[in-house]
Scaffold this motif. Structure first.
Motif, mmCIF file in Angstrom:
data_model
loop_
_atom_site.group_PDB
_atom_site.id
_atom_site.type_symbol
_atom_site.label_atom_id
_atom_site.label_comp_id
_atom_site.label_asym_id
_atom_site.label_seq_id
_atom_site.Cartn_x
_atom_site.Cartn_y
_atom_site.Cartn_z
ATOM 1 N N ASN A 633 -4.025 6.938 -16.983
ATOM 2 C CA ASN A 633 -2.667 6.508 -16.640
ATOM 3 C C ASN A 633 -2.722 5.145 -15.956
ATOM 4 N N VAL A 635 -0.609 2.302 -13.681
ATOM 5 C CA VAL A 635 0.522 2.089 -12.782
ATOM 6 C C VAL A 635 0.447 0.645 -12.289
ATOM 7 N N ASP A 636 1.488 0.172 -11.624
ATOM 8 C CA ASP A 636 1.530 -1.217 -11.184
ATOM 9 C C ASP A 636 0.388 -1.559 -10.243
ATOM 10 N N GLU A 670 -4.886 2.853 -21.700
ATOM 11 C CA GLU A 670 -5.081 4.303 -21.609
ATOM 12 C C GLU A 670 -6.057 4.764 -22.695
ATOM 13 N N ARG A 752 13.257 4.900 -7.884
ATOM 14 C CA ARG A 752 11.811 5.015 -7.754
ATOM 15 C C ARG A 752 11.442 5.391 -6.324
ATOM 16 N N ARG A 754 9.146 5.994 -3.061
ATOM 17 C CA ARG A 754 8.025 5.256 -2.479
ATOM 18 C C ARG A 754 7.350 6.066 -1.385
ATOM 19 N N LYS A 759 5.319 8.380 -6.586
ATOM 20 C CA LYS A 759 5.760 8.969 -7.840
ATOM 21 C C LYS A 759 5.993 7.845 -8.828
ATOM 22 N N ASP A 760 5.781 8.152 -10.116
ATOM 23 C CA ASP A 760 6.050 7.119 -11.110
ATOM 24 C C ASP A 760 7.536 7.074 -11.426
ATOM 25 N N GLU A 761 7.914 6.215 -12.365
ATOM 26 C CA GLU A 761 9.334 6.009 -12.627
ATOM 27 C C GLU A 761 10.000 7.257 -13.184
ATOM 28 N N ILE A 766 2.075 10.814 -8.778
ATOM 29 C CA ILE A 766 0.894 10.095 -9.244
ATOM 30 C C ILE A 766 -0.244 10.144 -8.238
ATOM 31 N N LEU A 768 -0.764 8.985 -5.066
ATOM 32 C CA LEU A 768 -1.190 7.794 -4.353
ATOM 33 C C LEU A 768 -1.754 8.177 -2.989
ATOM 34 N N GLU A 774 0.565 -0.988 -1.627
ATOM 35 C CA GLU A 774 0.743 -1.954 -2.716
ATOM 36 C C GLU A 774 0.599 -3.377 -2.195
#
Length: 775
Positions: A633, A635-636, A670, A752, A754, A759-761, A766, A768, A774
């Motif tokens: 997966n 992610v940003d 991926e 979204r 935080r 969590k993803d969109e 996810i 974290l 970030e």
């Protein structure tokens, strides 16, 4: 109402009960034998007349295990007892062999003995009890049975003999021996041993014979109360005159025939002599058929007399050998190219093609018996086609003889097999007899041993077998090594012994007379030891030890052991995980309740892939260790990588490369295979990974060249925090209505989150870690 008779005797620390008169009263003899809570009924019936022209004794023994005896319903589609199982066939033979020689010569009335297990306590085996019940029923029936016989099972552990041991004692010990005999002599022996000496085996036989005497006495005591009147037998007709006439007619022809060493030539000459006798007495065939049959039997007696006299008086056997010489042996390993293991074993005019096939756990033999379902990972199947003796005959499913011979060879080889932990394969040995003039079961032992060694089965030692014979006249006897078929038919004993260089693994004896003495038994054992050693030497010329490599055509099996608590993780909900492992890798995976996992395939890469997958599920990640992984997966702020089958970790964007990465998707995709190092595992088990410190080509760890981040300057004192009052009075909060109508709110799409863990969109967690922020 019932004329019930009952006898009890203490036997081996337990009470043996024999009773009659309550059940099966229309049979000629019926006895219920009870030991512990195991109960066996044996009923005997005998025909009152003989069929016209019949010249043999039709004795039939049936042993049957009722599943209700153990409180079980038969498995499979048919919920009732059907054809005889292998065990039922073997026990039927076990009962038949010692009682058949105890009927008088010339008695041809058909006899049927049916033994049924009515109750089984899981501790006292019913086979010995069935033999005792059959002996007692025959003794009560009035038929001319020269018994009774007794029977006993003997175990051996810690230098001590055990009378009638339980299954657990047999399994833990070194011997499983069954002996039957009369008051004076041993009639039958059947055994499996873990390389025991001749002295220990002889001691076990004598111990069993002594131990069965109270049983014989109990049967006699019951017979004194309930035996029927003995049958009147016709006096034996004096045939001395006819025998003398036959001897003058064909005596010299038979002597000359039995000096021919070739079996076919000898058989043709004997048949010519028999034809000559039939022609000379042809007039009796119409006028007195019974006397005509008697003459034909005299021919066989004359043959036996010629052979036996030559052996006892001259020491010369049918094929010219002395008493101890073994026929020439030729052994060849790897006889067949595609079999996992094979051998061609030839001894004189006896020959077998033996093969060994290796399989996985799902090839084990399932056995549904009184003790419940069990599984056997060693099978030996013996086949005896009619062409092996140059005859035309039935060719199909194995009969009682084939089952018995195969089990004898199984007992000989079973004690030298490796444990399942040492060699986790299912083993099937087949023996196809292609020539037979002598013991084909002992040829099966030799050929089967070579075939397994050729297949790479790590046997403790090679096993050989030999068949011994006996000629007994009064006090004079001769023991014969490696007997021919004719010596078996015309002799008094068939005694087979198999074993290794270290000791005996099986011993089987059948007697055609009223038993043998300890002196004869000792001589036969010692002579058999010499013969076995010679055969082992000849086998070693073909193959002297097991091959270290399996056949290229055999499946490979590798074993690993996991913690029991991890079994459900490997299996998954409803078997989802293990099915995925099998489907993806192509390997078979078997897991037992102890956490032992067997992975099998003919392709080693499939085994390796499955094992690595399983290890990834059950093993814990180690900080500082490098793993192969797959990006699952993006992610940003990084990528999640699956690196141990069932474990994921985060490669933060700052740990992908030493240089700055603006967008993760420009570097990773991926499904991409990567190599990662475990940097940290937080208390909640979340894993932080790095790619930049690992060479992605070689998997070697790289030196971290990124300069360490300089520590920040400490912040100065910003003074006291302003009081809330200093901010001034902002007046009353506006009411919602004062804001005016601003129209409908814009649709911004899903929000979204935080929160810690992230969590993803789409709202999916996810994972974290708390220590990641970030950029």
């Amino acid at each position: 109402m019932f004329d019930h008779k009952k006898v009890e005797v203490e036997w081996g620390g337990k009470t043996l009960t024999l009773e009659t008169g309550k059940v099966a009263r229309q049979a000629d003899g019926a006895v219920i034998a009870t030991l512990g809570e195991t109960v066996v009924l044996c009923a005997v019936t005998a025909a009152k007349t003989v069929k016209e022209g019949q010249d043999f004794f039709p004795l039939t023994v049936h042993y049957q295990e009722k599943f209700s005896a153990a409180g079980r319903i038969p498995g499979g589609f048919f919920k009732r007892e059907r054809g005889a199982t292998e065990k039922e066939t073997l026990v039927s033979r076990l009962i038949d062999r010692p009682i058949r020689p105890l009927f008088p010569e010339g008695f041809y009335n058909e006899i049927n003995a049916i033994a049924q297990v009515l109750s089984y306590d899981g501790e006292n085996e019913p086979d010995i009890l069935a033999m005792v019940a059959a002996s007692a029923a025959l003794t009560l029936s009035g038929v001319p049975f020269m018994g009774p016989i007794g029977a006993a099972r003997v175990g051996y552990a810690d230098g001590e003999y055990i009378l009638n041991p339980t299954d657990k004692q047999v399994e833990a010990g070194e011997l499983d021996l069954v002996v039957a005999g009369t008051h004076d002599a041993v009639m039958m022996v059947e055994s499996e041993a873990k390389e025991l000496s001749e002295d220990v085996m002889l001691g076990a036989v004598m111990f069993a014979h002594r131990s069965m005497q109270p049983v014989i006495d109990a049967i006699i005591k019951l017979a004194e109360q309930a035996a029927k009147e003995p049958w009147d037998l016709k006096p034996v007709e004096d045939q001395a005159g006819q025998k003398a006439k036959l001897k003058d007619l064909i005596g010299e022809d038979l002597k000359a025939a039995y000096k021919l060493t070739n079996k076919s030539e000898r058989q043709n000459a004997i048949n010519e002599a028999r034809t000559k006798a039939r022609e000379a007495f042809a007039d009796l065939k119409e006028t007195d058929p019974a006397q005509y049959l008697g003459v034909l039997k005299l021919v066989k007696k004359l043959e036996a007399e010629i052979v036996r006299t030559a052996i006892l008086k001259e020491g010369i056997r049918i094929d010219g050998r002395d008493l101890k010489t073994v026929r020439p042996i030729v052994a060849e390993a790897h006889f067949l190219p595609r079999s996992h293991g094979s051998a061609l074993f030839t001894r004189g005019e006896t020959q077998t093609i033996a093969t060994c096939t290796l399989g996985t756990k799902d090839a084990e033999q399932m056995i549904d018996g009184l003790g419940g379902l069990s599984y056997q990972n060693f099978m030996l199947h013996y086949n005896f086609p009619p062409y092996s003796v140059g005859e035309v005959g039935r060719f199909g499913a194995p009969g009682r003889r084939e089952v018995g011979h195969g089990k004898l060879a199984w007992r000989a080889l079973h004690p030298v097999l490796p444990t399942k932990d040492e060699f986790p394969y299912t083993i099937r040995v087949t023996s196809d007899i292609t020539e037979s003039n002598g013991s084909s079961s002992m040829a099966t032992v030799c050929g089967g041993s070579l075939a397994m060694m050729d297949a790479g089965v790590p046997l403790k030692r090679a096993v050989s077998g030999i068949a011994m014979g006996l000629i007994l006249e009064g006090d004079e006897f001769a023991v014969l090594s490696d007997i021919l078929g004719d010596e078996d038919h015309l002799g008094d004993m068939d005694f087979k012994v198999a074993g290794t260089s270290e000791g005996i693994t099986t011993m089987q004896m059948d007697i055609k007379i009223a038993g043998i003495t300890e002196e004869i038994f000792t001589a036969a054992l010692n002579q058999a030891k010499e013969g076995r050693a010679h055969i082992l030497g000849e086998m070693a010329k073909a193959l002297d030890s097991s091959r270290t490599e399996l056949s290229a055509h055999a499946p490979r099996i590798e074993t690993l052991t996991i913690d029991k608590s991890k079994i459900r993780d490997v299996i998954g909900t409803g078997g989802k995980v293990i099915r995925e492992i099998v489907a993806t890798t192509g390997a078979k995976v078997d897991i037992d309740d102890d956490g032992v996992i067997k992975v099998s395939s003919s392709d080693h890469s499939q085994i390796e892939a499955a094992i690595n997958w399983i290890k990834g599920i059950v093993e814990e990640a180690e900080v500082g260790k490098i793993y192969n992984g797959k990006v699952v997966n993006l992610v940003d702020f990084g990528a999640f990588v699956n690196f141990m089958g069932g474990k994921d970790g985060l490669v933060h964007v700052s740990e992908i490369r030493n240089e700055r990465v603006e967008k993760v998707g420009d570097v990773l995709k991926e499904g991409q295979e990567v190599k990662v190092k475990v940097l940290e595992i937080d208390p909640r088990g979340k894993v932080r990974l790095s790619m930049r410190v690992v060479d992605q080509e070689t998997g070697e760890e790289l030196e971290d060249t990124r300069p360490a981040r300089e520590p920040r300057e400490p912040r100065g004192d910003r003074g006291p925090r302003r009081d809330g009052g200093d901010r001034g009075d902002r007046g009353p909060r506006r009411e919602g209505g004062d804001r005016g109508d601003r129209g409908p709110r814009r649709d911004r799409g899903p929000r979204r989150e935080r929160s810690e863990g992230g969590k993803d969109e789409g709202g999916e967690n996810i994972g974290l870690p708390s220590f990641i922020t970030e950029d």
